[in-house]
Design a protein around this motif. Structure first.
Motif, PDB file in Angstrom:
ATOM      1  N   VAL A 122       0.854  -1.198   0.000  1.00 31.17           N
ATOM      2  CA  VAL A 122       0.000   0.000   0.000  1.00 31.17           C
ATOM      3  C   VAL A 122       0.886   1.243   0.000  1.00 31.17           C
ATOM      4  N   MET A 123       1.853   1.255   0.911  1.00 27.00           N
ATOM      5  CA  MET A 123       2.732   2.420   1.004  1.00 27.00           C
ATOM      6  C   MET A 123       3.689   2.491  -0.190  1.00 27.00           C
ATOM      7  N   PHE A 124       4.127   1.308  -0.619  1.00 25.36           N
ATOM      8  CA  PHE A 124       5.051   1.253  -1.761  1.00 25.36           C
ATOM      9  C   PHE A 124       4.392   1.809  -3.020  1.00 25.36           C
ATOM     10  N   ILE A 125       3.120   1.440  -3.232  1.00 25.88           N
ATOM     11  CA  ILE A 125       2.392   1.908  -4.426  1.00 25.88           C
ATOM     12  C   ILE A 125       2.244   3.427  -4.380  1.00 25.88           C
TER      13      ILE A 125
ATOM     14  N   PHE B 225      -0.611   6.078 -13.198  1.00 22.71           N
ATOM     15  CA  PHE B 225      -1.711   6.602 -12.366  1.00 22.71           C
ATOM     16  C   PHE B 225      -2.792   5.536 -12.227  1.00 22.71           C
ATOM     17  N   GLY B 226      -3.173   4.973 -13.385  1.00 21.35           N
ATOM     18  CA  GLY B 226      -4.226   3.955 -13.384  1.00 21.35           C
ATOM     19  C   GLY B 226      -3.807   2.718 -12.613  1.00 21.35           C
ATOM     20  N   VAL B 227      -2.576   2.249 -12.876  1.00 25.64           N
ATOM     21  CA  VAL B 227      -2.077   1.048 -12.196  1.00 25.64           C
ATOM     22  C   VAL B 227      -2.017   1.289 -10.689  1.00 25.64           C
ATOM     23  N   GLN B 234      -7.228  -2.573  -4.974  1.00 21.39           N
ATOM     24  CA  GLN B 234      -7.161  -4.029  -4.771  1.00 21.39           C
ATOM     25  C   GLN B 234      -6.591  -4.356  -3.388  1.00 21.39           C
ATOM     26  N   ALA B 235      -5.553  -3.601  -2.988  1.00 21.77           N
ATOM     27  CA  ALA B 235      -4.940  -3.827  -1.671  1.00 21.77           C
ATOM     28  C   ALA B 235      -5.958  -3.590  -0.556  1.00 21.77           C
ATOM     29  N   GLY B 241     -11.084  -7.788   3.413  1.00 24.80           N
ATOM     30  CA  GLY B 241     -11.634  -9.131   3.234  1.00 24.80           C
ATOM     31  C   GLY B 241     -12.618  -9.272   2.085  1.00 24.80           C
ATOM     32  N   LEU B 242     -12.750  -8.238   1.245  1.00 23.26           N
ATOM     33  CA  LEU B 242     -13.649  -8.372   0.086  1.00 23.26           C
ATOM     34  C   LEU B 242     -13.024  -9.295  -0.969  1.00 23.26           C
TER      35      LEU B 242
END
Lengths: 244, 252
Positions: A122-125, B225-227, B234-235, B241-242
């Motif tokens: 999360v932080m890396f992204i 940006f999109g990625v 997603q993270a 838990g979804l």
């Protein structure tokens, strides 16, 4: 340069394997299949040996043997022992996948890896994908040259170098257009459609440039193999002097 | 137990990593180092899982004498040789003795030939058998198979890249310019025939560099940006838990 027998045999083996792999350019054939199968096996063997030494030996066996020896004198070493045994137990739980009836046990270690990997990412992204892209955009578009420094090759309008400014504009507007192209909640029609079309042009130029770069990187690998065959094999191992 | 515990493990570990970033207190930083160690060790077992699967699949092919089974046997033999050389090749450590002292060299040589140094492992200096296999078997095949991709992508491009319209033409043009710009002979002739004679025409290297720095960056930045946003989404889905990828491949 004098070669040892092992080096000489090695170069012949490497040359033979190189030809086997390159033979695929003609068509799929048994020589390529042999090289491909051997490569898969050798790569897996390398990975296994690497993990055995760099992880199992360095991170588990050595620290564990040291901690076990001193645990009676230093109780804090018990934590070190636990920190080596627990991940091994979790690791062994992954192998439960081989047995369908208890396969669910492998979810725990996988959840551990995926969980910490996700939190870490999360932080890396944010740090690598999002913020640097924003930083790169937030800077002056028009570059103003130092009037005391003369640059005869650069086309200037007043103190503004024309090409640098146009390039900055291309980059800035290009990024906005590419983002607009990927925004599908609004129909790509009218002026907005034309703007997204510019984004497609940028994408095509970018993909083309990346493609060309990739091809040339692979070419440099091929040149490396040809140089090996010419220098190490023909000149070194076979002793034939080539012109040039 | 089967569904809730994995979810709790993933969420707690994920949130702990996020908290550790924002609160880099002494204990939390240490915790991160321990978690990374756990991840490394568990990852090693995951690799074992992959390797056992590879060997099992190939062994079944050999046992059943199915089509092209000799290639499966080659894979297994390649694996065993490389693994034994890298994992247990410490028998072959190089002797270390003062130069010029023939007897000492011979004694060290004899001792070293049977001296087991497990730590030698994949250190090519201390384990020349592994070094030989790495340099003369692994590296040539690795480089050649990756070099073959140059031909694959070139042939794919020949079939796919037709300048049907402006966008396809831009793709083709950018690719050709970058490829020529990276080839010294093409750059030399361009510069000799055009750039050196007509001032306004830049060198091929400059055009390539411009394409790589500006349009290429614009495209990549937009994609990044999109990625980035998608990966972030997603993270978060995994943390709450979804999305539960750790449940895949196993039955209840």
């Amino acid at each position: 340069m004098e070669m040892t027998t092992a080096e000489l045999i090695g170069i012949w083996v490497a040359a033979a394997l190189t030809f086997c792999a390159l033979s695929f350019l003609y068509k799929d054939n048994p020589f390529y299949q042999v090289a491909e199968s051997l490569f898969v096996g050798v790569s897996a063997g390398y990975g296994a040996a690497f993990v055995l030494h760099q992880v199992i030996y360095q991170d588990v066996i050595i620290p564990l043997s040291v901690s076990v020896q001193v645990v009676s004198e230093e109780p804090s070493a018990l934590l070190q022992v636990a920190n080596r045994i627990l991940p091994c137990i979790l690791g062994l739980m992954i192998l439960a996948r081989f047995f369908p009836s208890i396969g669910w046990i492998s979810r725990w270690p996988l959840a551990f890896i995926i969980g910490y990997g996700t939190g870490f990412n999360v932080m890396f992204i944010i740090q690598t994908f999002l913020l640097p892209q924003i930083y790169g955009m937030v800077k002056p578009l028009v570059e103003v040259a130092d009037p005391t420094v003369t640059t005869p090759d650069v086309v200037m309008i007043g103190n503004v170098p024309l090409m640098a400014t146009i390039s900055n504009l291309v980059l800035f507007v290009g990024v906005l257009a590419v983002i607009a192209y990927f925004f599908f909640s609004k129909p790509h029609t009218g002026a907005y459609g034309k703007f997204t079309k510019f984004g497609v042009w940028m994408l095509m130029l970018g993909f083309g440039a990346t493609y060309g770069n990739t091809v040339m990187a692979r070419m440099s690998l091929l040149i490396g193999r040809i140089q090996f065959l010419l220098d190490d094999w023909i000149q070194g191992a076979m002793g034939i002097n080539l012109p040039g | 137990m089967r569904k809730q515990v994995p979810f709790l493990i993933a969420t707690i570990m994920g949130l702990a990593m996020v908290v550790q970033f924002f609160v880099p207190a002494h204990g939390l930083v240490e915790m991160q180092a321990i978690v990374l160690l756990y991840g490394r060790i568990i990852g090693a077992f995951a690799l074992i899982l992959g390797i056992v699967s590879l060997i099992r699949v190939n062994w079944v092919r050999v046992k059943r004498k199915s089509e092209n089974w000799p290639y499966a046997l080659i894979t297994i033999i390649g694996f065993i040789i490389m693994f034994l050389a890298g994992g247990f090749g410490g028998f072959f450590i190089e002797p270390e003795a003062p130069a010029g002292e023939a007897e000492a060299v011979a004694a060290a040589d004899e001792a070293a030939a049977w001296d087991f140094d497990f730590g030698a492992g994949i250190d090519q200096e201390r384990n020349p058998v592994f070094g030989w296999l790495f340099n003369y078997v692994f590296v040539p095949m690795d480089a050649t198979i990756f070099a073959l991709l140059a031909f694959y992508v070139a042939s794919a491009a020949y079939r796919a890249m037709r300048a049907r319209d402006l966008t396809a033409g831009l793709l083709l043009g950018a690719a050709v310019i970058v490829m020529l710009g990276r080839a010294s002979l093409a750059s030399f002739w361009w510069d000799q025939l055009l750039s050196s004679r007509i001032d306004i025409i830049p060198t091929l290297g400059e055009i390539t560099e411009w394409l790589m720095v500006y349009p290429n960056t614009a495209a990549k930045r937009g994609v990044y940006f999109g990625v980035g946003l998608a990966a972030l989404g997603q993270a978060i889905r995994i943390l709450v838990g979804l999305e539960r990828p750790y449940m895949a491949g196993t039955s209840d």
